[in-house]
Design a protein around this motif. Structure first.
Motif, PDB file in Angstrom:
ATOM      1  N   ARG A  80       0.829  -1.211   0.000  1.00 16.42           N
ATOM      2  CA  ARG A  80       0.000   0.000   0.000  1.00 16.42           C
ATOM      3  C   ARG A  80       0.861   1.257   0.000  1.00 16.42           C
ATOM      4  NH1 ARG A  80      -3.145   3.531  -0.733  1.00 16.42           N
ATOM      5  NH2 ARG A  80      -5.303   3.704  -0.040  1.00 16.42           N
ATOM      6  N   LEU A 110      -2.611   3.918   6.638  1.00 19.30           N
ATOM      7  CA  LEU A 110      -3.091   3.612   5.289  1.00 19.30           C
ATOM      8  C   LEU A 110      -1.952   3.301   4.324  1.00 19.30           C
ATOM      9  CD1 LEU A 110      -5.666   3.418   3.561  1.00 19.30           C
ATOM     10  CD2 LEU A 110      -5.359   5.818   2.970  1.00 19.30           C
ATOM     11  N   HIS A 117       2.305  -1.123   9.812  1.00 17.72           N
ATOM     12  CA  HIS A 117       0.856  -0.944   9.727  1.00 17.72           C
ATOM     13  C   HIS A 117       0.199  -1.348  11.047  1.00 17.72           C
ATOM     14  CE1 HIS A 117      -3.274  -2.478   8.950  1.00 17.72           C
ATOM     15  NE2 HIS A 117      -3.376  -1.288   8.392  1.00 17.72           N
ATOM     16  N   LEU A 303     -10.110   3.047  -5.921  1.00 17.55           N
ATOM     17  CA  LEU A 303      -9.288   3.312  -4.746  1.00 17.55           C
ATOM     18  C   LEU A 303      -7.822   3.220  -5.157  1.00 17.55           C
ATOM     19  CD1 LEU A 303      -9.435   3.528  -1.553  1.00 17.55           C
ATOM     20  CD2 LEU A 303      -9.009   1.074  -1.565  1.00 17.55           C
ATOM     21  N   ARG A 306      -2.405  -0.192  -5.119  1.00 17.08           N
ATOM     22  CA  ARG A 306      -1.506  -1.224  -4.609  1.00 17.08           C
ATOM     23  C   ARG A 306      -0.334  -1.324  -5.577  1.00 17.08           C
ATOM     24  NH1 ARG A 306      -4.849  -0.638  -1.166  1.00 17.08           N
ATOM     25  NH2 ARG A 306      -5.663  -2.211   0.256  1.00 17.08           N
ATOM     26  N   MET A 359     -17.057  -2.933  -0.778  1.00 17.49           N
ATOM     27  CA  MET A 359     -16.989  -1.520  -0.402  1.00 17.49           C
ATOM     28  C   MET A 359     -16.247  -1.246   0.902  1.00 17.49           C
ATOM     29  SD  MET A 359     -17.962   1.220  -1.956  1.00 17.49           S
ATOM     30  CE  MET A 359     -16.269   1.643  -1.676  1.00 17.49           C
ATOM     31  N   TRP A 360     -16.103  -2.221   1.763  1.00 21.80           N
ATOM     32  CA  TRP A 360     -15.363  -1.974   3.013  1.00 21.80           C
ATOM     33  C   TRP A 360     -13.938  -2.481   2.914  1.00 21.80           C
ATOM     34  CZ3 TRP A 360     -18.164   1.445   5.275  1.00 21.80           C
ATOM     35  CH2 TRP A 360     -19.548   1.405   5.101  1.00 21.80           C
ATOM     36  N   HIS A 365      -5.849  -3.775   5.147  1.00 25.61           N
ATOM     37  CA  HIS A 365      -6.298  -2.373   5.247  1.00 25.61           C
ATOM     38  C   HIS A 365      -7.822  -2.225   5.235  1.00 25.61           C
ATOM     39  CE1 HIS A 365      -2.355  -0.449   4.929  1.00 25.61           C
ATOM     40  NE2 HIS A 365      -2.037  -1.473   4.156  1.00 25.61           N
ATOM     41  N   CYS A 367     -11.647  -1.565   6.081  1.00 26.96           N
ATOM     42  CA  CYS A 367     -12.121  -0.432   6.879  1.00 26.96           C
ATOM     43  C   CYS A 367     -12.352  -0.841   8.340  1.00 26.96           C
ATOM     44  CB  CYS A 367     -13.424   0.106   6.300  1.00 26.96           C
ATOM     45  SG  CYS A 367     -13.986   1.575   7.171  1.00 26.96           S
ATOM     46  N   PRO A 368     -11.713  -0.153   9.276  1.00 30.42           N
ATOM     47  CA  PRO A 368     -11.924  -0.505  10.682  1.00 30.42           C
ATOM     48  C   PRO A 368     -13.202   0.113  11.242  1.00 30.42           C
ATOM     49  CG  PRO A 368     -10.304   1.263  10.511  1.00 30.42           C
ATOM     50  CD  PRO A 368     -10.717   0.923   9.108  1.00 30.42           C
ATOM     51  N   ALA A 369     -13.925   0.877  10.424  1.00 30.99           N
ATOM     52  CA  ALA A 369     -15.073   1.631  10.943  1.00 30.99           C
ATOM     53  C   ALA A 369     -16.357   1.259  10.218  1.00 30.99           C
ATOM     54  CB  ALA A 369     -14.808   3.129  10.786  1.00 30.99           C
TER      55      ALA A 369
END
Ligand code: HEM
Length: 467
Positions: A80, A110, A117, A303, A306, A359-360, A365, A367-369
């Protein structure tokens, strides 16, 4: 890869590099990145397409669902870290202003791989896990209500500028532990980063430094029960600079995707009659509506990026070490191999029950949220529908324009009409320390004070922050 891509008739039929020749100028299509484009790329190139992100700035776009998932998951082969980008690393190219916010390296989780990380994401994971359900619900509802209060008596609003763009920023500002006045500033500064206006974007970047620097300063000296203070716990050993970088990541990651998703769900309700009917009948629950929108209008269509740590073959195409691979959420979600759950003409009922979208993210990496974001989107949409009677679009659907951005899918405006309703009396939120107060004058180094003073003097604020 097809034969026509390998053999160049202008070069006596000698093999040619598809990334170098025939790359598709995606930057010319910002704002119209949708189904027909993905279909065209798929029919020309297959599972992975050579694209230009800026004139002469080449990258690979992953079109297939499987290929995207594979690259997201395989952390040992795909880094990343944007410093691995071969053309930039070797000094052959510099990034233009538009790509800098998404592609420039910062020392945040990120852009880190492996152990680094893990070190940088730990305080974020910990702080997000300490936000209780009750607090998320109460704060999100209160922020939504206060934003709606600002326009509910007018009978008209722009649900993007007045609401969807502000809600996540105001909420993050509260979770960071600052008064609402700074949330208005943060919302407009963060939105300013994505505008075409280069001077305003540069000013936003400079003022954001005051916001994050000031926030870290404030919480070091007066910690509280908030995300910033939790992330500063001694066991995480974060320096002030690292703290600021992780907070920038949090706002960057939280703001626009959540705003776009709220806006795109509202668009679906206001501009897709079949979806609106299914929702109104109760056949399409809100969660399924959100899934439907993620399949059909993902808030992040692509996005960045990589970088293979060695030469690889992806989707049948050779990709050299350090060449950027752009994650293609929108093309992956429209991959015909999936049976097109959100495909053209498909009902929201078909796609809504399916949450196997990407989408997450996935892998290291991811999404943690996710659950926080899902709750905020749900509350944001529900509050608006509950409070504004006879909410309807003020312009025909085909007049709604997508913001001209490569990595973001959100409307420029969503003008609506509704029956005006009186705003209830609410307890005023805690005011920020007054910039003109003697205490502030004695602390010229206080970055938040400086920020607020700039804000009040700039005359740009649509709301009088701190009044
Ligand atoms: C609709 C809203 C959101 C969407 C669609 C979304 C999506 C994503 C995706 C796809 C990634 C993976 C990035 C990558 O693989 O390079 C990601 C990472 C991340 N997201 Fe979210 N996100 C959303 C909301 C949020 C919110 C509200 C927060 C914070 C409160 C957040 C914090 C983060 C962070 C910190 C990362 C980086 C994780 C890492 O690098 O390990 N996101 N998000």
């Amino acid at each position: 890869m097809t034969e026509s891509l390998n053999a160049d008739p202008r070069n006596g039929g000698a093999p040619r590099c598809p990334l170098r020749d025939g790359a598709v100028p995606l930057y010319e299509q910002a704002g119209s990145l949708d189904g027909p484009l993905w279909e065209e790329l798929r029919s020309r190139f297959g599972r992975i397409a050579p694209v230009l992100l800026e004139p002469d700035l080449r990258a690979w776009l992953l079109l297939g669902y499987e290929e995207n998932l594979h690259v997201l998951r395989d952390r040992s082969t795909y880094s990343r870290d944007t410093r691995r980008w071969n053309e930039i690393r070797d000094g052959r190219r510099v990034l233009g202003a538009e790509l800098r916010p998404t592609m420039s390296y910062r020392s945040s989780a990120l852009y880190a791989d492996g152990a680094e990380h893990a070190r940088l994401i730990a305080p974020i994971d910990d702080a997000l896990s300490r936000l209780s359900d009750a607090r998320i619900r109460a704060e999100a509802t209160d922020v939504a209500d206060r934003l709606i209060d600002d326009f509910c008596e007018h009978g008209r609003a722009d649900l993007i500028g007045d609401y969807a763009m502000m809600l996540p920023a105001m909420l993050m500002n509260r979770f960071f532990g600052l008064e609402d006045a700074y949330g208005y500033v943060l919302g407009e500064l963060s939105a300013g980063l994505w505008l075409d206006d280069g001077a305003r974007a540069a000013e936003s970047v400079a003022q954001m430094r005051n916001y994050f620097g000031g926030l870290v300063q404030r919480k070091r000296s007066a910690p509280g029960e908030d995300v910033t203070s939790w992330m500063m716990a001694p066991e995480f050993g974060m320096t002030d600079e690292e703290m600021a970088d992780q907070l920038v990541l949090l706002v960057g990651a939280a703001h626009l995707p959540t705003s776009n998703l709220i806006g795109n769900v509202l668009r679906a309700l206001l501009a897709e009659p079949a979806t609106a009917r299914e929702f109104a009948s109760g056949a399409l629950p809100l969660n399924d509506l959100v899934n439907h929108v993620i399949w059909t209008e993902p808030p992040l269509p692509m996005l960045a990026a990589r970088f293979p740590t060695r030469d690889v073959v992806v989707g049948g195409t050779p990709v050299a070490e350090g060449e950027p691979l752009i994650i293609g959420f929108a093309p992956a979600h429209a991959d015909p191999k999936l049976g097109r759950p959100g495909g053209a003409g498909g009902s929201a009922l078909d796609s809504g029950g399916n949450s196997a979208h990407l989408m997450w993210g996935a892998g290291e990496h991811r999404c943690p949220a996710r659950s926080l974001a899902e709750r905020v989107v749900g509350i944001g949409v529900r509050r608006l529908l509950d409070r504004l009677p006879r909410l309807r679009a003020a312009v025909p659907a085909d007049e709604l324009a997508w913001a001209p951005a490569l990595f973001s899918r959100g409307l420029v405006e969503l003008p609506v009409l509704f029956d005006p309703v009186e705003a209830p009396q609410r307890e005023a939120p805690a005011p920020p320390p007054a910039p003109a107060a003697p205490a502030a004058e004695e602390r010229p180094d206080d970055l938040l004070t400086r920020l607020l003073r700039w804000w009040q003097g700039s005359g740009r604020s649509r709301r009088s922050a701190g009044d």
